[in-house]
Design an enzyme around this catalytic site. Sequence first.
Site, short mmCIF file in Angstrom:
data_model
loop_
_atom_site.label_atom_id
_atom_site.label_comp_id
_atom_site.label_asym_id
_atom_site.label_seq_id
_atom_site.Cartn_x
_atom_site.Cartn_y
_atom_site.Cartn_z
N LEU A 12 0.97 -1.33 -0.01
CA LEU A 12 0.12 -0.15 0.07
C LEU A 12 0.82 1.43 0.09
O LEU A 12 1.74 1.44 0.83
CB LEU A 12 -0.93 -0.03 1.20
CG LEU A 12 -1.62 1.39 1.49
CD1 LEU A 12 -2.64 1.68 0.47
CD2 LEU A 12 -2.16 1.28 2.94
N CYS A 31 12.57 26.75 -0.02
CA CYS A 31 12.78 25.05 0.49
C CYS A 31 14.16 24.84 0.45
O CYS A 31 14.63 24.32 1.46
CB CYS A 31 11.62 24.41 -0.20
SG CYS A 31 9.95 24.78 0.21
#
Length: 389
Positions: free
Chosen positions: A169, A356
């Site tokens: 998953l 960033c």
Amino acid sequence: MFEKTVYKSFLSNSFTIPVKVTFWDGKSVVYGNGEPTVELIFKKPIRIKDIYNNASLALGEAYMDGKIDIKGSIEDLITSAYENASSFMQSNKFRKFIPKQSHTKTKSIADVQNHYDIGNDFYKIWLDRSMTYSCAYFKNPEDTLETAQQNKVDHILKKLNLSPGQQLLDIGCGWGNLLFTAVKNYQVRATGITLSQEQYDYVMQTAKEKGLSESVTVYLMDYRDLKDMAFDRITSVGMFEHVGKENLQAYFQQVHYLLKDDGAALIHGISRQQGGATNAWINKYIFPGGYIPGVAELVHHMTVENLQLVDLESLRRHYQKTLEMWHANFINNLDEIRKTKDERFIRMWDLYLQACAASFKASNIDVIQYLLVKKSSNQLPMTRGYLYT
């Protein structure tokens, strides 16, 4: 005159490199010793009240609106401000306003789609061909962005020690490269979940084109709504930054719930070793609802849910380099970007990518991979040697 005096006061102690500041009246001051390589130009004054209310938001908006220009590297300028403990980027006296956040399921959909659904064609311009929008992994200094992004996916999947037939998953699967690599290289069955309509459509179409539709399943849904399923392996890359401080416990509770007893999870995300934080400008314009958790905060939530931390790896410098390469791609393709985006948007993204990179460079934020198993699980190898074979 008073306004200019206040500007000089907060700017004079904000940088660790020499910076030339030019004011709206054309007069300039150099702060610091040496020849400045960066010039900060105020074309119009910004209200002092706004700067003290939240300097990041006020100055970020001023740059977007063209009230401020910067000659030289924005990354170097902001890195310098982060490295100075008393600068407007660090001092709490410049952060009186902290935006309130909500992370209901409806709000989470809106927040994710606000950032990720601005057009796959836009992201294709400056991401690598795999459309991977998270920290790359540079095994060699000369690695291309595409190579480094595939390195990252391979590094994650190796850490999980996958076996054929296992169920994987990926929470927050992006444009699906990890899913496709896992199926192709490890013969697992892979499930992805996302709240982004454009990412969902892209993964569905790409899986069909690659002939992987029977092995790859993707759901357009909130991670909190996935029930009555269990997985051998779970990955989640760049996801927990979106769930909100108040939902971190529930996030790791869901990881525990969905993970088989002998399973393993690799959680990769931006963290702060100094503690959790938000940024008002990023929150308003880039990642609505974003919260960067502290490392200790995350580990606490993991262990409360009986998840055992077996490996932790910082990729901070890798994300700095990733952002620098994204920014170079962005700048090199401005003509193409201008076909669909206006100058305010372009200045916003230019600032976002460089700011960033600066934040990682200055260690203001980090990106860390957390390898987790359930309590008493002894399935993973005892040493890290299996990662490098």
